[in-house]
Design a protein around this motif. Structure first.
Motif, short mmCIF file in Angstrom:
data_model
loop_
_atom_site.label_atom_id
_atom_site.label_comp_id
_atom_site.label_asym_id
_atom_site.label_seq_id
_atom_site.Cartn_x
_atom_site.Cartn_y
_atom_site.Cartn_z
N UNK A 1 3.49 10.28 12.36
CA UNK A 1 3.15 8.90 12.00
C UNK A 1 4.35 8.27 11.32
N UNK A 2 4.88 7.23 11.93
CA UNK A 2 5.99 6.49 11.35
C UNK A 2 5.45 5.19 10.78
N UNK A 3 5.72 4.95 9.51
CA UNK A 3 5.17 3.77 8.83
C UNK A 3 6.29 3.04 8.10
N UNK B 1 0.85 -1.20 0.00
CA UNK B 1 0.00 0.00 0.00
C UNK B 1 0.88 1.25 0.00
N UNK B 2 0.63 2.11 -0.95
CA UNK B 2 1.39 3.35 -1.05
C UNK B 2 0.67 4.45 -0.27
N UNK B 3 1.42 5.17 0.56
CA UNK B 3 0.82 6.22 1.37
C UNK B 3 0.79 7.53 0.59
N UNK B 4 -0.34 8.23 0.68
CA UNK B 4 -0.50 9.50 -0.03
C UNK B 4 -1.12 10.54 0.91
N UNK B 5 -0.92 11.81 0.56
CA UNK B 5 -1.49 12.89 1.35
C UNK B 5 -3.02 12.78 1.39
N UNK B 6 -3.57 13.08 2.57
CA UNK B 6 -5.01 13.04 2.75
C UNK B 6 -5.56 11.68 3.11
N UNK B 7 -4.72 10.65 3.04
CA UNK B 7 -5.17 9.29 3.35
C UNK B 7 -5.48 9.17 4.84
N UNK B 8 -6.50 8.40 5.16
CA UNK B 8 -6.90 8.21 6.55
C UNK B 8 -6.41 6.86 7.05
N UNK B 9 -5.67 6.89 8.14
CA UNK B 9 -5.11 5.68 8.74
C UNK B 9 -5.93 5.31 9.97
N UNK B 10 -6.34 4.06 10.04
CA UNK B 10 -7.07 3.56 11.20
C UNK B 10 -8.36 4.36 11.43
N UNK B 11 -8.92 4.93 10.33
CA UNK B 11 -10.15 5.73 10.39
C UNK B 11 -10.05 6.89 11.39
N UNK C 1 9.02 5.62 6.62
CA UNK C 1 8.82 7.03 6.35
C UNK C 1 8.05 7.65 7.50
N UNK C 2 8.26 8.96 7.70
CA UNK C 2 7.60 9.68 8.79
C UNK C 2 6.74 10.78 8.19
N UNK C 3 5.50 10.84 8.65
CA UNK C 3 4.54 11.82 8.16
C UNK C 3 4.08 12.73 9.31
N UNK C 4 3.78 13.96 8.96
CA UNK C 4 3.00 14.79 9.87
C UNK C 4 1.54 14.46 9.59
N UNK C 5 0.81 14.13 10.64
CA UNK C 5 -0.59 13.77 10.48
C UNK C 5 -1.48 14.55 11.42
N UNK C 6 -2.75 14.20 11.41
CA UNK C 6 -3.71 14.89 12.27
C UNK C 6 -4.71 13.89 12.82
N UNK D 1 4.63 14.37 4.13
CA UNK D 1 5.76 13.50 4.45
C UNK D 1 6.91 14.34 4.97
N UNK D 2 7.44 13.96 6.13
CA UNK D 2 8.54 14.69 6.76
C UNK D 2 9.89 14.11 6.41
N UNK D 3 9.98 12.78 6.34
CA UNK D 3 11.26 12.14 6.08
C UNK D 3 11.03 10.74 5.56
N UNK D 4 12.04 10.21 4.87
CA UNK D 4 11.96 8.85 4.35
C UNK D 4 13.34 8.22 4.44
N UNK D 5 13.40 7.03 5.01
CA UNK D 5 14.66 6.32 5.16
C UNK D 5 14.59 4.93 4.57
N UNK D 6 15.62 4.14 4.90
CA UNK D 6 15.69 2.81 4.34
C UNK D 6 14.63 1.87 4.88
N UNK D 7 14.16 2.15 6.09
CA UNK D 7 13.20 1.24 6.71
C UNK D 7 11.76 1.76 6.61
#
Length: 338
Positions: A41-43, A1-11, A26-31, A18-24
């Motif tokens: 949100x680290x995924x 599953x590819x994460x995109x802006x505006x997507x709702x996680x866990x309803x 990615x970290x997002x600013x969420x609400x 997206x704030x950062x992305x690494x080898x393991x």
């Protein structure tokens, strides 16, 4: 599953940016739409191999962070899995990292500004160590500093807990080469003293404007932590502070401070002394810079020859006390003006 802006996680948690992305992962600013607050949100990334081992690592990070409630540790709110992807819902810290501050300074940081940051990190680490959790990656990028000086330790992604099953293999090197302890660089088990060593490297960098060891490759740098003596701090650094930071950087963990709370207490005492010295020096400079003493302004008593102004009750009382101190028969005579 590819994460995109505006997507709702866990309803509940909306992905904003997206704030950062690494080898393991990615970290997002969420609400958090239920509580009306920003979150981080680290995924896990889905486009990498060894997904199961990385998922175990993320679960371990969640377990290690779950009970670390302290003002100097970024809080974990929730852990959630869906379609093989793990999500860490964490406190959002809208601050610069200490790495950002070091980069902006491009040189040494004033010890009276650096020490409060180190003290707060040490306090947070002591709480983690008290719960059996070793961070194993203490570095400026994982230390967030707000505008008012509040500090949050982040990213327990490679942390180790004495209460968990071993995830990393014996002999595996875990940590960042520039800040790694000698024992970690040799693939040995990390201890609280390992985090203290890494914090010592952070202190060294803040006081000098550069790290103690450099090299062409991370392996070279890690080897220097094991084999090379730590270069002395500049003579301009306070002697007691210099000696204590060098003790944090001892090759033998047994020669380092007993625990992170000891680090916090000693650095606090040094900070107070340096602040007192700064205050005394500023006071002395203010006095010596003014050759003339401040002029005294004395108001002359008001002359009321006609006695036209009304007196207050206090003035009447004072006048009666004055006259009561005169010997009987004493007369007051006004001096004749020349």
């Amino acid at each position: 599953m590819r994460l995109i802006e505006g997507q709702l996680i866990h309803r509940r948690y909306r992905l904003d940016s997206r704030l950062a992305q690494g080898g393991m992962g990615e970290v997002w600013k969420g609400f958090d739409i239920q509580l009306g607050r920003p979150v981080a949100i680290k995924a896990l990334r889905t486009d990498t191999t060894n997904q199961e081992s990385k998922l175990r690592r993320l679960r371990a990070e969640a377990r290690n962070s779950a009970n670390l409630a302290h003002p100097n540790i970024a809080a974990l709110f929730e852990y959630y899995e869906h379609d093989g992807i793990g999500f860490l819902i964490m406190e959002y810290v809208p601050s610069k990292s200490l790495a950002d501050l070091f980069h902006e300074l491009n040189g040494p940081m004033d010890p009276t500004e650096l020490l409060p940051i180190l003290v707060q990190v040490a306090r947070g680490l002591f709480v983690a160590h008290s719960h059996g959790v070793i961070h194993r990656d203490v570095k400026p990028a994982n230390i967030m500093v707000s505008d008012n000086g509040e500090v949050k330790i982040t990213d327990f992604g490679v942390s180790y807990s004495t209460n968990q099953e071993q995830i990393t293999q014996d002999g595996m090197v875990v940590g960042t080469a520039q800040y790694i302890s000698p024992e970690q660089a040799q693939g040995k088990h990390a201890t609280p003293q390992s985090d203290i060593y890494s914090l010592g490297v952070v202190a060294y960098e803040g006081l000098c404007g550069h790290r103690p060891f450099t090299g062409a490759t991370p392996v070279d740098i890690a080897a220097a932590h094991v084999n090379n003596p730590v270069p002395p701090l500049p003579a301009s650094v306070d002697f007691q502070l210099s000696q204590f930071v060098m003790s944090m950087l001892s090759k033998d963990p047994l020669d380092r401070p007993n625990d992170a709370l000891t680090v916090a207490r000693i650095l606090t005492r040094i900070q107070r002394r340096l602040l007192d010295q700064q205050t005394s020096a500023a006071d002395a400079t203010m006095i010596t810079s003014n050759a003339r003493m401040p002029r005294r302004v004395v108001s002359a008593p008001h002359h009321d020859p006609a006695g036209m102004l009304p007196r207050t009750a206090d003035e009447d009382h004072a006048q009666s006390l004055f006259h009561s101190t005169l010997r009987p028969g004493t007369r007051l005579q006004a001096k004749e003006q020349q």
